[in-house]
Design an enzyme around this catalytic site. Structure first.
Site, mmCIF file in Angstrom:
data_model
loop_
_atom_site.group_PDB
_atom_site.id
_atom_site.type_symbol
_atom_site.label_atom_id
_atom_site.label_comp_id
_atom_site.label_asym_id
_atom_site.label_seq_id
_atom_site.Cartn_x
_atom_site.Cartn_y
_atom_site.Cartn_z
ATOM 1 N N GLY A 47 0.864 -1.184 0.000
ATOM 2 C CA GLY A 47 0.000 0.000 0.000
ATOM 3 C C GLY A 47 0.893 1.224 0.000
ATOM 4 O O GLY A 47 1.857 1.290 -0.757
ATOM 5 N N GLU A 48 0.597 2.169 0.843
ATOM 6 C CA GLU A 48 1.401 3.390 0.945
ATOM 7 C C GLU A 48 1.975 3.435 2.359
ATOM 8 O O GLU A 48 1.243 3.594 3.334
ATOM 9 C CB GLU A 48 0.511 4.598 0.641
ATOM 10 C CG GLU A 48 1.184 5.935 0.814
ATOM 11 C CD GLU A 48 2.427 6.094 -0.045
ATOM 12 O OE1 GLU A 48 2.407 5.731 -1.233
ATOM 13 O OE2 GLU A 48 3.449 6.563 0.501
ATOM 14 N N SER A 49 3.299 3.289 2.443
ATOM 15 C CA SER A 49 3.907 3.098 3.766
ATOM 16 C C SER A 49 3.768 4.320 4.674
ATOM 17 O O SER A 49 3.618 4.174 5.886
ATOM 18 C CB SER A 49 5.374 2.703 3.626
ATOM 19 O OG SER A 49 6.060 3.626 2.825
ATOM 20 N N CYS A 79 6.064 -5.276 0.276
ATOM 21 C CA CYS A 79 6.146 -3.947 -0.329
ATOM 22 C C CYS A 79 6.094 -2.835 0.727
ATOM 23 O O CYS A 79 7.074 -2.647 1.432
ATOM 24 C CB CYS A 79 5.080 -3.822 -1.399
ATOM 25 S SG CYS A 79 5.552 -2.665 -2.679
ATOM 26 N N ARG A 121 12.760 3.503 -1.257
ATOM 27 C CA ARG A 121 11.378 3.497 -1.744
ATOM 28 C C ARG A 121 11.318 3.884 -3.219
ATOM 29 O O ARG A 121 12.099 4.694 -3.694
ATOM 30 C CB ARG A 121 10.529 4.482 -0.933
ATOM 31 C CG ARG A 121 10.386 4.055 0.500
ATOM 32 C CD ARG A 121 9.653 5.108 1.307
ATOM 33 N NE ARG A 121 8.287 5.276 0.866
ATOM 34 C CZ ARG A 121 7.557 6.350 1.157
ATOM 35 N NH1 ARG A 121 8.059 7.332 1.852
ATOM 36 N NH2 ARG A 121 6.311 6.428 0.727
ATOM 37 N N HIS A 183 4.796 -8.519 -4.759
ATOM 38 C CA HIS A 183 3.437 -8.813 -4.270
ATOM 39 C C HIS A 183 3.084 -10.285 -4.495
ATOM 40 O O HIS A 183 2.449 -10.618 -5.503
ATOM 41 C CB HIS A 183 2.419 -7.922 -4.999
ATOM 42 C CG HIS A 183 2.441 -6.510 -4.531
ATOM 43 N ND1 HIS A 183 1.532 -6.003 -3.625
ATOM 44 C CD2 HIS A 183 3.283 -5.498 -4.809
ATOM 45 C CE1 HIS A 183 1.812 -4.739 -3.375
ATOM 46 N NE2 HIS A 183 2.868 -4.406 -4.087
ATOM 47 N N GLU A 185 0.820 -11.931 -3.279
ATOM 48 C CA GLU A 185 -0.638 -12.146 -3.265
ATOM 49 C C GLU A 185 -1.239 -12.051 -4.669
ATOM 50 O O GLU A 185 -2.374 -12.438 -4.869
ATOM 51 C CB GLU A 185 -1.314 -11.154 -2.294
ATOM 52 C CG GLU A 185 -1.426 -9.708 -2.761
ATOM 53 C CD GLU A 185 -0.162 -8.868 -2.544
ATOM 54 O OE1 GLU A 185 0.918 -9.460 -2.325
ATOM 55 O OE2 GLU A 185 -0.264 -7.635 -2.625
#
Ligand code: GLN
Length: 204
Positions: A47-49, A79, A121, A183, A185
């Protein structure tokens, strides 16, 4: 086996589906009271860390989760989750269209810091923001999906590469913690999940 999945933001549903197909019982962590439920494994999704870190602090989850990880609960982080685990974080998120104050905020990730690695990042650049590749897990191929991924730049002692891409680590293990820049998943490969669910070889 109960797996707690951090569900503040990002790609948590996909992890849940994967883990359920492997027979794990999953529940979501959205607030501090969710931690009262017993769990044996933890997943930190992509997502967005910066957003995730901010929410973890605001919701009072950062300290308790850090403690559980330091006590040895097996964790799989992907991620943005990898960024949260990293002791040292370089680089920024996507700063386009942000005002200076918001951009400054996004630069900073004050995460869990439980894994002695340095990550950069959004290290693959805009053109390569999202891509598929084939990595190696020992001698076997692993499908990799990267989405504005961090790059693992330095490994502290006891951090072992699990999956590599062009000989560079893209998934690593440190004691009870597994972290991937990609990812899992989103691909049809369950090995990282199996590694998460595997019985512990030793206590930390
Ligand atoms: N670029 C995101 C960050 O810096 C991570 C991307 C992801 O989790 N897919 O937090």
């Amino acid at each position: 086996m109960a797996v707690a999945i951090l569900a503040l933001q990002g790609a948590f549903i996909e992890h849940k589906k994967k883990l359920e197909t492997l027979g794990a019982e999953c529940f979501e962590i959205r607030q501090a009271s969710d931690l009262e439920r017993p769990f044996d494994r933890l997943v930190l999704p992509g997502g967005e860390s910066t957003t995730q870190a901010k929410l973890l602090h605001e919701l009072g989850l950062m300290g308790p989760l850090r403690k559980r990880i330091e006590e040895g609960i097996p964790v799989l982080a992907t991620c943005a989750g990898l960024i949260l685990l990293a002791e040292t974080v370089d680089g920024t998120g996507d700063l386009d269209n942000l005002n200076p104050a918001a951009a400054q905020n996004r630069l900073q990730v004050k995460g869990l810091g439980t894994m002695p690695i340095t990550v950069r990042r959004n290290a693959y650049g805009r053109q390569l923001g999202s891509f598929h590749a084939e990595g190696r897990w020992e001698d076997e191929a692993v499908p990799l999906t990267f989405i504005r991924a961090p790059r693992i730049e330095a490994l502290g002692s006891d951090v072992e590469p699990l999956v590599t891409l062009n000989d560079a680590p893209v998934a690593v293990r440190y004691r009870n913690q597994i972290a991937a820049a990609f990812h899992p998943e989103l691909d049809d490969d369950h090995r990282l999940y199996e590694a998460l669910l595997a019985p512990l070889k030793r206590a930390y």
